[in-house]
Design a protein around this motif. Structure first.
Motif, PDB file in Angstrom:
ATOM      1  N   TYR A  34      99.442  82.196 -20.841  1.00 52.97           N
ATOM      2  CA  TYR A  34      98.203  81.595 -20.353  1.00 52.97           C
ATOM      3  C   TYR A  34      98.368  80.078 -20.265  1.00 52.97           C
ATOM      4  O   TYR A  34      98.722  79.429 -21.233  1.00 52.97           O
ATOM      5  N   ASP A  40      92.655  81.780 -15.391  1.00 57.05           N
ATOM      6  CA  ASP A  40      91.507  82.596 -15.804  1.00 57.05           C
ATOM      7  C   ASP A  40      90.716  83.057 -14.584  1.00 57.05           C
ATOM      8  O   ASP A  40      89.663  82.520 -14.262  1.00 57.05           O
ATOM      9  N   ASN A  77      83.668  75.365 -20.707  1.00 57.82           N
ATOM     10  CA  ASN A  77      84.224  75.660 -22.024  1.00 57.82           C
ATOM     11  C   ASN A  77      85.146  76.877 -21.922  1.00 57.82           C
ATOM     12  O   ASN A  77      84.727  77.945 -21.472  1.00 57.82           O
ATOM     13  N   LEU A  78      86.386  76.719 -22.350  1.00 53.69           N
ATOM     14  CA  LEU A  78      87.377  77.796 -22.248  1.00 53.69           C
ATOM     15  C   LEU A  78      87.076  78.985 -23.160  1.00 53.69           C
ATOM     16  O   LEU A  78      87.685  80.039 -23.024  1.00 53.69           O
ATOM     17  N   LYS A  79      86.145  78.839 -24.080  1.00 50.13           N
ATOM     18  CA  LYS A  79      85.793  79.940 -24.977  1.00 50.13           C
ATOM     19  C   LYS A  79      84.798  80.905 -24.341  1.00 50.13           C
ATOM     20  O   LYS A  79      84.515  81.958 -24.891  1.00 50.13           O
ATOM     21  N   ILE A  80      84.263  80.553 -23.186  1.00 53.55           N
ATOM     22  CA  ILE A  80      83.251  81.380 -22.539  1.00 53.55           C
ATOM     23  C   ILE A  80      83.891  82.602 -21.894  1.00 53.55           C
ATOM     24  O   ILE A  80      84.886  82.494 -21.178  1.00 53.55           O
ATOM     25  N   VAL A  81      83.294  83.768 -22.144  1.00 52.30           N
ATOM     26  CA  VAL A  81      83.695  85.012 -21.496  1.00 52.30           C
ATOM     27  C   VAL A  81      82.409  85.676 -21.022  1.00 52.30           C
ATOM     28  O   VAL A  81      81.495  85.905 -21.818  1.00 52.30           O
TER      29      VAL A  81
END
Length: 134
Positions: A34, A40, A77-81
């Motif tokens: 990644y 993403d 924010n890269l933590k968002i899914v």
């Protein structure tokens, strides 16, 4: 004899530790690991941050043209899914009453594939471009 047995166990433990480290570190050095938001993308079940950011970029480009501004889109924010959206995404400026410290674009999904998570919204921050030398 006990000393030799203890030494043998220690050697085996060290070997196991080294093999484990080697196996778990392979993805870190792999080209397919990644690389960030550009990797993403949307899948069959989740909406990609890349596509969310691109919607925000389109919105900001239109706003810049319309208002003669120079806002730059940052990354969400890269933590968002979030689940995959099944309708076109909508975008607008985040209202000031939302309490965000930075100007942001609101990317909204009105309907997802997930029955338990029917809609979502993601804030994508924007910033004024930096002036060279400052």
């Amino acid at each position: 004899m006990e000393n030799m047995l203890a030494q043998s166990r220690l050697n085996n433990s060290v070997k196991l530790l080294l093999v484990s480290i080697a196996l778990f570190s392979i993805p870190c050095f792999s080209q397919s690991a990644y690389q960030g938001i550009d990797d993403d993308h949307t899948t069959a079940t989740k909406h990609g941050l890349y596509e969310i950011r691109e919607e925000a970029r389109k919105f900001v480009a239109q706003e810049n043209t319309k208002n003669h501004t120079n806002w730059e889109t940052l990354d969400p924010n890269l933590k968002i899914v979030v689940p995959k959206c099944v309708v076109p995404l909508k975008t607008k400026w985040v209202p000031e009453d939302r309490g965000l410290s930075n100007k942001s674009v609101w990317v909204l999904c009105a309907q997802t594939l997930n029955k338990n998570y029917k809609k979502w919204d993601v804030y994508v921050p924007v910033a004024a471009p930096r002036v060279k030398g400052k």
